[in-house]
Design a protein around this motif. Structure first.
Motif, mmCIF file in Angstrom:
data_model
loop_
_atom_site.group_PDB
_atom_site.id
_atom_site.type_symbol
_atom_site.label_atom_id
_atom_site.label_comp_id
_atom_site.label_asym_id
_atom_site.label_seq_id
_atom_site.Cartn_x
_atom_site.Cartn_y
_atom_site.Cartn_z
ATOM 1 N N ARG A 95 16.322 24.503 -4.003
ATOM 2 C CA ARG A 95 15.818 24.293 -5.353
ATOM 3 C C ARG A 95 14.352 24.698 -5.452
ATOM 4 N NH1 ARG A 95 18.349 18.190 -6.025
ATOM 5 N NH2 ARG A 95 20.509 18.778 -5.609
ATOM 6 N N GLN A 96 13.935 25.051 -6.652
ATOM 7 C CA GLN A 96 12.555 25.429 -6.879
ATOM 8 C C GLN A 96 11.680 24.171 -6.974
ATOM 9 O OE1 GLN A 96 11.152 28.581 -7.064
ATOM 10 N NE2 GLN A 96 13.165 29.276 -6.351
ATOM 11 N N VAL A 97 10.587 24.166 -6.224
ATOM 12 C CA VAL A 97 9.631 23.061 -6.294
ATOM 13 C C VAL A 97 8.237 23.654 -6.393
ATOM 14 C CG1 VAL A 97 11.081 21.484 -4.940
ATOM 15 C CG2 VAL A 97 9.377 22.887 -3.786
ATOM 16 N N PRO A 98 7.300 22.978 -7.044
ATOM 17 C CA PRO A 98 5.929 23.485 -7.091
ATOM 18 C C PRO A 98 5.291 23.447 -5.711
ATOM 19 C CG PRO A 98 6.053 21.285 -8.063
ATOM 20 C CD PRO A 98 7.460 21.729 -7.818
ATOM 21 N N ASP A 99 4.518 24.478 -5.370
ATOM 22 C CA ASP A 99 3.882 24.528 -4.057
ATOM 23 C C ASP A 99 2.752 23.506 -3.928
ATOM 24 O OD1 ASP A 99 5.520 26.584 -3.263
ATOM 25 O OD2 ASP A 99 4.109 28.160 -3.817
ATOM 26 N N THR A 100 2.012 23.297 -5.021
ATOM 27 C CA THR A 100 0.829 22.430 -4.992
ATOM 28 C C THR A 100 1.072 21.177 -5.818
ATOM 29 O OG1 THR A 100 -0.600 24.365 -4.780
ATOM 30 C CG2 THR A 100 -1.641 22.296 -5.459
ATOM 31 N N ASN A 101 0.919 20.016 -5.203
ATOM 32 C CA ASN A 101 1.114 18.746 -5.879
ATOM 33 C C ASN A 101 -0.032 17.811 -5.496
ATOM 34 O OD1 ASN A 101 4.182 18.985 -6.863
ATOM 35 N ND2 ASN A 101 4.028 19.840 -4.804
ATOM 36 N N VAL A 102 -0.669 17.216 -6.501
ATOM 37 C CA VAL A 102 -1.820 16.335 -6.280
ATOM 38 C C VAL A 102 -1.370 14.899 -6.516
ATOM 39 C CG1 VAL A 102 -4.172 15.763 -6.996
ATOM 40 C CG2 VAL A 102 -3.386 18.152 -7.033
ATOM 41 N N MET A 103 -1.667 14.025 -5.581
ATOM 42 C CA MET A 103 -1.180 12.652 -5.664
ATOM 43 C C MET A 103 -1.625 11.932 -6.925
ATOM 44 S SD MET A 103 -1.290 11.163 -1.782
ATOM 45 C CE MET A 103 0.042 11.592 -0.640
ATOM 46 N N THR A 104 -2.854 12.177 -7.358
ATOM 47 C CA THR A 104 -3.354 11.472 -8.540
ATOM 48 C C THR A 104 -2.684 11.953 -9.818
ATOM 49 O OG1 THR A 104 -5.208 13.022 -8.596
ATOM 50 C CG2 THR A 104 -5.574 10.889 -7.536
ATOM 51 N N ASP A 105 -1.888 13.037 -9.747
ATOM 52 C CA ASP A 105 -1.170 13.544 -10.920
ATOM 53 C C ASP A 105 0.280 13.094 -10.968
ATOM 54 O OD1 ASP A 105 -3.448 14.895 -11.658
ATOM 55 O OD2 ASP A 105 -2.807 16.818 -10.830
ATOM 56 N N VAL A 106 0.759 12.426 -9.914
ATOM 57 C CA VAL A 106 2.176 12.081 -9.833
ATOM 58 C C VAL A 106 2.575 11.098 -10.917
ATOM 59 C CG1 VAL A 106 3.900 10.877 -8.430
ATOM 60 C CG2 VAL A 106 2.459 12.649 -7.412
ATOM 61 N N SER A 107 1.718 10.126 -11.197
ATOM 62 C CA SER A 107 2.026 9.118 -12.219
ATOM 63 C C SER A 107 0.786 8.856 -13.056
ATOM 64 C CB SER A 107 2.479 7.816 -11.560
ATOM 65 O OG SER A 107 2.542 6.781 -12.522
ATOM 66 N N PRO A 108 0.933 8.861 -14.403
ATOM 67 C CA PRO A 108 -0.234 8.595 -15.250
ATOM 68 C C PRO A 108 -0.780 7.181 -15.104
ATOM 69 C CG PRO A 108 1.785 8.650 -16.552
ATOM 70 C CD PRO A 108 2.148 9.128 -15.179
ATOM 71 N N SER A 109 0.010 6.282 -14.507
ATOM 72 C CA SER A 109 -0.456 4.904 -14.347
ATOM 73 C C SER A 109 -1.321 4.728 -13.105
ATOM 74 C CB SER A 109 0.740 3.945 -14.270
ATOM 75 O OG SER A 109 1.497 4.204 -13.098
ATOM 76 N N VAL A 110 -1.327 5.752 -12.239
ATOM 77 C CA VAL A 110 -2.144 5.674 -11.029
ATOM 78 C C VAL A 110 -3.611 5.707 -11.426
ATOM 79 C CG1 VAL A 110 -2.800 6.862 -8.914
ATOM 80 C CG2 VAL A 110 -0.397 6.715 -9.572
ATOM 81 N N SER A 111 -4.395 4.812 -10.878
ATOM 82 C CA SER A 111 -5.806 4.762 -11.235
ATOM 83 C C SER A 111 -6.628 4.351 -10.038
ATOM 84 C CB SER A 111 -6.034 3.761 -12.371
ATOM 85 O OG SER A 111 -5.661 2.466 -11.961
ATOM 86 N N MET A 112 -7.908 4.516 -10.194
ATOM 87 C CA MET A 112 -8.825 4.050 -9.176
ATOM 88 C C MET A 112 -9.920 3.304 -9.885
ATOM 89 S SD MET A 112 -11.264 6.435 -6.928
ATOM 90 C CE MET A 112 -12.954 5.927 -6.878
ATOM 91 N N GLY A 113 -10.231 2.118 -9.473
ATOM 92 C CA GLY A 113 -11.296 1.434 -10.167
ATOM 93 C C GLY A 113 -11.396 -0.041 -9.896
#
Length: 335
Positions: A303-321
């Motif tokens: 299957r086709q998958v994106p080559d580049t994946n950034v962890m902070t983009d996986v879920s919009p609820s992910v935050s740092m603070g």
């Protein structure tokens, strides 16, 4: 800091850690390749089984694998970069797995066996830390691999920004900061440290008064904090891996120190919510393990998958603070 961090986004690694309350055991593959179309086997080359971050990552991998007719095995180098290289080489030669998920202890050292894995038709996912010599990018540095990365330099900058926020919250000038690096032997930690300390030193009113190895256990954190307090008893802010911060907090009990943790355990989130710690760099670790398994299995089945994946983009609820930023998360593993 990149512009999208209006509220600081989602660590040590970071980082980086005592045994998590998840079972890092796994079903083991055989010595030969699986038949075409048969069950896929995932080899997880994590930092260390005794590392709660890696154990939680594997819990997500194993859970996704079982739900999708695959198996997973944790190969434990115990933070030893050369041991990890040997494990990768042996796994390529033995054709034990169709998928590799790699948390590289040394991104440059693992490049040759990972190239060999790609050439052997193995689907490789670089997880959390880059495979290669650059620690400022999530893009694949070995052709044919897929990444799911938390860019180390951005992670370091984020930790530095949290420390600056802590200083400003008390209007401290000067503000004395101590940085507990994970492991000096790991290039990942060196890149993160340079980014964090560089930002701190460039901030007016902030003084980096202590910089030493804090490790990824409560015991190493206790020892490092004892050294800090002997040298700098007036320290205002301490940055380190969540496991090390737990140890540091125990040593400095009663002192008015603000802690910035690189980690996402339930204990970390609780400490921030309770106001004991100022803030934390948060990643949904188990979810990201499952995501790595999804990427690897999809690629292995054509299957086709994106080559580049950034962890902070996986879920919009992910935050740092700080407390407000982590109000809607609870952590996905225990220290």
């Amino acid at each position: 800091m990149v512009a999208r961090w209006t509220v600081l986004p989602t660590l040590a690694l970071v980082a980086l850690l005592s045994t998590a309350c998840v079972d890092p055991g796994a079903a083991r593959g055989g010595a030969t390749s699986a038949p075409a179309g048969g069950p896929k086997r995932i080899g997880f080359f994590g930092f260390a089984k005794a590392n709660s971050f890696s154990a939680a990552t594997f819990a997500g991998i194993e859970e996704y694998a079982k739900a999708n007719g695959a198996t997973a095995e944790f190969l434990d180098p115990n933070f030893d970069a050369q041991a990890q290289v040997r494990q990768l080489q042996d796994a390529v030669t033995a054709k034990r797995f169709e998928v590799f998920i790699v948390q590289a202890n040394d991104g440059a050292a693992v490049v040759p066996p990972i190239r060999a894995a790609v050439q052997a038709g193995i689907s490789v996912v670089a997880h959390f830390t880059p495979v290669g010599t650059r620690y400022d990018t999530a893009q694949p540095q070995v052709d044919g691999t897929v990444t799911l990365i938390d860019v180390p330099t951005l992670n370091g900058e984020g930790l530095g920004q949290l420390a600056v926020q802590a200083c400003k919250s008390r209007k401290l000038n000067p503000c004395e900061v101590g940085y507990l690096e994970g492991l000096k032997a790991l290039p990942l930690d060196n890149a993160r440290t340079q980014a964090a300390v560089g930002l701190l030193k460039a901030t007016p009113g902030v003084q980096v008064k202590a910089q030493l190895e804090g490790g990824y256990t409560q015991e190493s954190g206790r020892k490092a904090m004892q050294d800090v307090l002997q040298r700098e008893p007036g320290i205002d802010v301490i940055i380190g891996a969540s496991q090390a911060i737990l140890g540091a907090e125990a040593v400095a009990k009663g002192k008015n120190i603000m802690y910035v943790a690189n980690g996402a355990s339930r204990q970390t989130v609780t400490a921030v919510r309770e106001g004991r710690w100022f803030g934390a760099y948060y990643l949904p670790v188990k979810t990201l393990g499952a995501k790595a398994a999804e990427l690897g299995l999809n690629k292995a089945t054509g299957r086709q998958v994106p080559d580049t994946n950034v962890m902070t983009d996986v879920s919009p609820s992910v935050s740092m603070g700080t407390k407000d930023a982590l109000a809607q998360v609870s952590g996905e593993y225990d220290e």
